[in-house]
Design a protein around this motif. Structure first.
Motif, PDB file in Angstrom:
ATOM      1  N   LEU A  40       1.551   5.044   0.902  1.00 11.21           N
ATOM      2  CA  LEU A  40       1.063   5.956   1.956  1.00 11.21           C
ATOM      3  C   LEU A  40       1.174   7.400   1.488  1.00 11.21           C
ATOM      4  CD1 LEU A  40       2.358   4.885   5.467  1.00 11.21           C
ATOM      5  CD2 LEU A  40      -0.002   5.133   4.714  1.00 11.21           C
ATOM      6  N   ASP A  41       0.045   8.094   1.517  1.00 10.78           N
ATOM      7  CA  ASP A  41       0.049   9.494   1.089  1.00 10.78           C
ATOM      8  C   ASP A  41      -0.078  10.404   2.313  1.00 10.78           C
ATOM      9  OD1 ASP A  41      -0.218  11.813  -0.624  1.00 10.78           O
ATOM     10  OD2 ASP A  41      -2.353  11.753  -0.105  1.00 10.78           O
ATOM     11  N   GLU A  42       0.901  11.258   2.480  1.00 17.61           N
ATOM     12  CA  GLU A  42       0.942  12.115   3.680  1.00 17.61           C
ATOM     13  C   GLU A  42      -0.292  13.008   3.802  1.00 17.61           C
ATOM     14  OE1 GLU A  42       3.303  11.839   1.448  1.00 17.61           O
ATOM     15  OE2 GLU A  42       5.170  11.276   2.436  1.00 17.61           O
ATOM     16  N   THR A  82      -3.284  12.454   2.716  1.00 16.21           N
ATOM     17  CA  THR A  82      -4.450  11.669   3.148  1.00 16.21           C
ATOM     18  C   THR A  82      -4.428  11.516   4.671  1.00 16.21           C
ATOM     19  OG1 THR A  82      -4.413  10.509   1.051  1.00 16.21           O
ATOM     20  CG2 THR A  82      -5.699   9.485   2.813  1.00 16.21           C
ATOM     21  N   ILE A  83      -3.245  11.313   5.195  1.00 12.90           N
ATOM     22  CA  ILE A  83      -3.115  11.212   6.666  1.00 12.90           C
ATOM     23  C   ILE A  83      -3.569  12.522   7.305  1.00 12.90           C
ATOM     24  CG2 ILE A  83      -1.433  10.990   8.560  1.00 12.90           C
ATOM     25  CD1 ILE A  83       0.209   9.159   6.641  1.00 12.90           C
ATOM     26  N   MET A 139       0.833  -1.204   0.000  1.00 12.83           N
ATOM     27  CA  MET A 139       0.000   0.000   0.000  1.00 12.83           C
ATOM     28  C   MET A 139       0.867   1.252   0.000  1.00 12.83           C
ATOM     29  SD  MET A 139      -2.562   1.092   3.071  1.00 12.83           S
ATOM     30  CE  MET A 139      -2.411   2.806   3.456  1.00 12.83           C
TER      31      MET A 139
END
Ligand code: 48H
Ligand code: FE2
Length: 261
Positions: free
Chosen positions: A3-5, A7-8, A1
């Motif tokens: 990880l998009d910062e 989105t966090i 997966m």
């Protein structure tokens, strides 16, 4: 997966704002996250009320983490042992009627059980004032604690609450703020916050319970604040009174809220 910062970031902002929105019109607002506020929050949340706690500091638990003089054990007397049992906090009898518990286990378990029961906790938020309508507190004025700590002039936001519990401990901050308003009369002998007396555990533990009551329309005391407001003694690191006070204020407000509905 992948990880998009961002989105966090969105997840945190959206979830926090949902939580804040859901807590702007409360049955009960608890100011201060010490043992008395946590016990009150636990019982009120278990009854299904919309109840939230506002705590200035990063950590919840108030003065319980440090036990007595940083020795991280607390003492709870016989009368309050059933509350330790209710929360599942392990304790050991020291001599007859005196129980000891690890203060880290106690503080973290109160926090865990209260939040899992449904108490919403907002840490890093300071209650700086109240809203009063027709001589009754109907809401709180809140700000980020770092704004207060930095001494910045940033205007606050507000929330509504049918009842407020002042569980801010020794400084009794909510009732002191009210007490300082020129037109405010508390239900104390002087009409203002009286202040606390010297250390006398035996007397202070029973007055903590007696003084857990309405101190201004819409505002109830809990824990050490109860003694500070009504001019009673402090008790040192015995915590039964704090737990019993939290239980009492929850029972009193449960009755009040049921009468109104
Ligand atoms: C948001 C605030 C504000 C504010 C304060 O002091 P506490 O642990 O409170 P109690 O009453 O549940 O327990 C008292 C106990 O810890 C104690 O001190 C005892 C038994 N002392 C005996 C003795 O002789 O000394 O917690 C109060 C909490 C703290 O975490 C504060 O940061 C918080 O309230 N708080 N939070 N807005 N305006 N004022
Ligand atoms: Fe204290």
């Amino acid at each position: 997966m992948m990880l998009d910062e961002v989105t966090i970031t969105r997840a945190i902002i959206d979830r926090y704002m949902e939580k804040l929105h859901a807590n702007l019109d409360l049955d009960v607002a608890i100011v201060g996250g010490g043992p008395s506020g946590l016990v009150a929050g636990y019982y009120l949340a278990k009854k299904g009320y919309n109840v939230a706690m506002f705590e200035r500091k990063l950590s919840i638990g108030g003065g319980m983490w440090g036990g007595g003089m940083m020795m991280n054990e607390i003492v709870v007397q016989e009368e309050a042992k059933r509350i330790l049992d209710e929360f599942g906090i392990p304790c050991r009898e020291y001599v007859e009627g005196y129980y000891t518990a690890d203060s880290v286990v106690s503080t973290s378990t109160l926090t865990s059980k209260a939040t899992l029961a449904g108490l919403s906790v907002f840490n890093l938020i300071t209650v700086e004032d109240v809203m009063v309508r027709d001589n009754r507190v109907n809401g709180l004025v809140i700000n980020w604690s770092p704004v207060e700590m930095a001494g910045l002039h940033v205007d606050p936001l507000t929330l509504r609450a049918r009842y407020t519990i002042d569980a801010t401990g020794h400084p009794a901050e909510v009732l002191n703020v009210i007490s300082k308003k020129v037109d405010a009369k508390l239900s104390t002998d002087t009409g203002k916050v009286i202040g606390e007396r010297s250390l006398w555990a035996e007397v202070a533990e029973s007055t903590t319970i007696e003084n857990t009551k309405e101190a201004f329309p819409g505002v109830y005391t809990a824990g050490m604040c109860a003694n500070a407001v009504f001019g009673a003694h402090r008790m040192g690191p015995v915590f039964g009174g704090m737990l019993l006070s939290g239980e009492k204020v929850a029972q009193v407000l449960d009755r009040k809220l049921q009468e109104e509905d």
